[in-house]
Design an enzyme around this catalytic site. Structure first.
Site, mmCIF file in Angstrom:
data_model
loop_
_atom_site.group_PDB
_atom_site.id
_atom_site.type_symbol
_atom_site.label_atom_id
_atom_site.label_comp_id
_atom_site.label_asym_id
_atom_site.label_seq_id
_atom_site.Cartn_x
_atom_site.Cartn_y
_atom_site.Cartn_z
ATOM 1 N N ASP A 201 32.798 35.452 38.954
ATOM 2 C CA ASP A 201 33.284 36.791 38.592
ATOM 3 C C ASP A 201 34.463 36.730 37.611
ATOM 4 O OD1 ASP A 201 34.987 35.663 40.435
ATOM 5 O OD2 ASP A 201 35.329 37.522 41.542
ATOM 6 N N GLU A 285 43.456 26.576 46.649
ATOM 7 C CA GLU A 285 43.988 25.936 45.434
ATOM 8 C C GLU A 285 45.176 25.050 45.789
ATOM 9 O OE1 GLU A 285 43.759 29.210 45.954
ATOM 10 O OE2 GLU A 285 42.603 30.176 44.354
HETATM 11 C C1 UGA Z 1 39.387 33.826 45.761
HETATM 12 C C2 UGA Z 1 39.059 32.323 45.880
HETATM 13 O O1 UGA Z 1 38.181 31.944 44.853
HETATM 14 C C3 UGA Z 1 38.399 32.024 47.235
HETATM 15 O O2 UGA Z 1 38.191 30.641 47.342
HETATM 16 C C4 UGA Z 1 39.298 32.527 48.343
HETATM 17 O O3 UGA Z 1 38.627 32.427 49.579
HETATM 18 C C5 UGA Z 1 39.723 33.954 48.127
HETATM 19 O O4 UGA Z 1 40.246 34.182 46.812
HETATM 20 C C6 UGA Z 1 40.803 34.319 49.113
HETATM 21 O O5 UGA Z 1 41.910 33.879 48.880
HETATM 22 O O6 UGA Z 1 40.522 34.994 50.086
HETATM 23 P P1 UGA Z 1 37.882 36.045 45.679
HETATM 24 O O7 UGA Z 1 37.967 36.429 44.282
HETATM 25 O O8 UGA Z 1 38.733 36.794 46.649
HETATM 26 O O9 UGA Z 1 38.173 34.481 45.835
HETATM 27 O O10 UGA Z 1 36.424 36.025 46.278
HETATM 28 P P2 UGA Z 1 35.023 36.017 45.542
HETATM 29 O O11 UGA Z 1 35.132 36.191 44.084
HETATM 30 O O12 UGA Z 1 34.161 36.923 46.333
HETATM 31 O O13 UGA Z 1 34.528 34.532 45.845
HETATM 32 C C7 UGA Z 1 35.004 33.382 45.159
HETATM 33 C C8 UGA Z 1 33.824 32.536 44.703
HETATM 34 O O14 UGA Z 1 33.075 32.099 45.828
HETATM 35 C C9 UGA Z 1 32.844 33.289 43.792
HETATM 36 O O15 UGA Z 1 32.401 32.438 42.768
HETATM 37 C C10 UGA Z 1 31.706 33.689 44.729
HETATM 38 O O16 UGA Z 1 30.455 33.751 44.094
HETATM 39 C C11 UGA Z 1 31.728 32.577 45.764
HETATM 40 N N1 UGA Z 1 31.360 33.058 47.121
HETATM 41 C C12 UGA Z 1 31.837 34.226 47.611
HETATM 42 C C13 UGA Z 1 30.527 32.282 47.885
HETATM 43 O O17 UGA Z 1 30.077 31.211 47.453
HETATM 44 N N2 UGA Z 1 30.174 32.719 49.142
HETATM 45 C C14 UGA Z 1 30.615 33.912 49.655
HETATM 46 O O18 UGA Z 1 30.238 34.265 50.801
HETATM 47 C C15 UGA Z 1 31.463 34.684 48.868
HETATM 48 MN MN MN Z 2 36.680 36.583 42.747
#
Ligand code: UGA
Ligand code: MN
Length: 348
Positions: A201, A285
């Site tokens: 994203d 991170e």
């Molecule tokens: C960010 C970090 O990238 C996450 O590692 C962290 O858990 C999160 O902040 C946090 O601090 O809570 P965020 O932007 O909040 O993530 O979450 P997403 O964009 O929904 O997910 C991060 C990445 O993991 C994306 O590339 C998404 O495709 C992937 N993802 C998300 C998964 O592989 N599985 C999931 O169930 C949700």
């Molecule tokens: Mn994200």
């Protein structure tokens, strides 16, 4: 004119008190006509529910899942290719260090759109190896197809988030799959290379790749559209040394950076004995960088001394996964259109 808040508050409070007393009377009437046995059963149900609710809440807070899993995670390599076969973008330059771009992803209506947008940015960059790491048990054919079509060197792998973490209040998203990608790099990656985590994203200016390509240990730069300050960035002194971080959520982190805000040299990473990304939401991170034994003075600052934004946490609006009624469209294009959309995970 604004209403007097205190009066409004009192009024609404009165209303509620009235409602409650009416309810109390009704309940009291019901209890009065109950038999002794019925009253005991009711007390057991209410008491039991209260105990169950309290125990589950306490467990959620106290019994946190461990930051390292107790059992090995499920991991599988779907397909990979070391050749650049695309007609788009620059010719491959073997002398350049490879950039392993790690993108965790998971099935949802936006997935293919995100990967298409990101992948077509990567097509403009030489010496990229794209690792798409799915949070899934099975390899999605739609991702394999997309990667073959793009013709970049790639690895497609899967590693689902262990169930214990799905139950957490704050879920560590994308960790199991990033960890699987790290293992692949440790086993198969060349030393003359860097690793960069680019979530699906995000949006990136391709000039950043040329800046990070020569990272010796770790390099850092600002990430736009993060948290309360709309940015997360290292704070840099006049000598280009990192002296701290400008980030709306310090949270006691040594490295207050976003996942898209740093790159690591693969040779350096392989020399570190205990590299890991912990399953702690918000601290992935920081945990990873600490496990690399990095000091502030080791950090190379990019993006003109951390004054420019070249990557953004854009995010995408979440769409519902609808199931569509197709009674009238069994014999026209809409049938095949929706079949294709289903394959992409856009609909049920
Ligand atoms: C960010 C970090 O990238 C996450 O590692 C962290 O858990 C999160 O902040 C946090 O601090 O809570 P965020 O932007 O909040 O993530 O979450 P997403 O964009 O929904 O997910 C991060 C990445 O993991 C994306 O590339 C998404 O495709 C992937 N993802 C998300 C998964 O592989 N599985 C999931 O169930 C949700
Ligand atoms: Mn994200």
């Amino acid at each position: 004119m604004f209403e007097d808040a205190s009066t409004t508050g009192q009024n609404s409070k009165k209303g509620k008190v009235g409602d409650h007393s009416r309810l109390d009377v009704l309940l009291w009437d019901k209890i009065q006509v109950m038999s002794h046995r019925q009253r005991i059963i009711m007390a057991i149900i209410i008491g039991g529910s209260l105990i169950y609710f309290t125990i589950t809440q306490v467990l959620l807070v106290v019994a946190k899942a461990p930051s390292e899993p107790t059992q090995p995670e499920f991991r599988k390599i779907c397909t990979f290719s070391l050749e650049r076969e695309t007609i788009y973008g620059p010719a491959e330059e073997e002398s350049l260090p490879i950039i392993y771009v790690v993108t965790p992803t998971y099935k949802r209506p936006e997935m293919v759109a995100e990967l298409t947008r990101l992948g077509q940015s990567l097509l403009l960059v030489p010496r990229i190896h794209w690792i798409i790491a799915e949070d899934n048990r099975e390899c999605s054919p739609v991702i394999s197809n997309l990667l073959t079509r793009f013709g970049l060197p790639y690895t497609h792998l899967v590693s689902p988030m262990p169930e214990i973490y799905r139950k957490e209040r704050y879920i560590p998203r994308g960790v199991s799959n990033r960890r699987a990608a790290l293992q692949w790099i440790k086993e198969n990656g060349v030393n003359h290379a860097v690793v960069y985590f680019l979530d699906d994203d995000n949006a990136i200016d391709i000039r950043l790749f040329e800046e990070m390509r020569t990272t010796k240990k770790v390099s850092m730069w600002p990430v736009g559209l993060i948290g309360d300050y709309s940015v997360s960035s290292p704070v840099v002194d006049k000598m280009d040394n990192v002296v701290g971080f400008y980030d709306g959520w310090p949270a006691d982190r040594k490295f207050q950076v976003d996942m898209a805000g740093f790159a690591v040299n693969v040779g350096y990473m392989k020399k570190q004995p205990k590299v890991t990304m912990p399953y702690i939401a918000g601290h992935e991170e920081d945990g990873f960088l600490k496990s690399l034994n990095i000091r502030y003075e080791d950090v190379e600052v990019l993006a003109s001394g951390c004054t420019e934004v070249m990557v953004w946490h854009t995010r995408t609006t979440k769409n519902p996964t609808r199931s569509l009624r197709l009674d009238k469209h069994q014999h026209d294009n809409i049938k095949r259109l929706t079949d294709n959309m289903r394959q992409m995970g856009m609909i049920k």
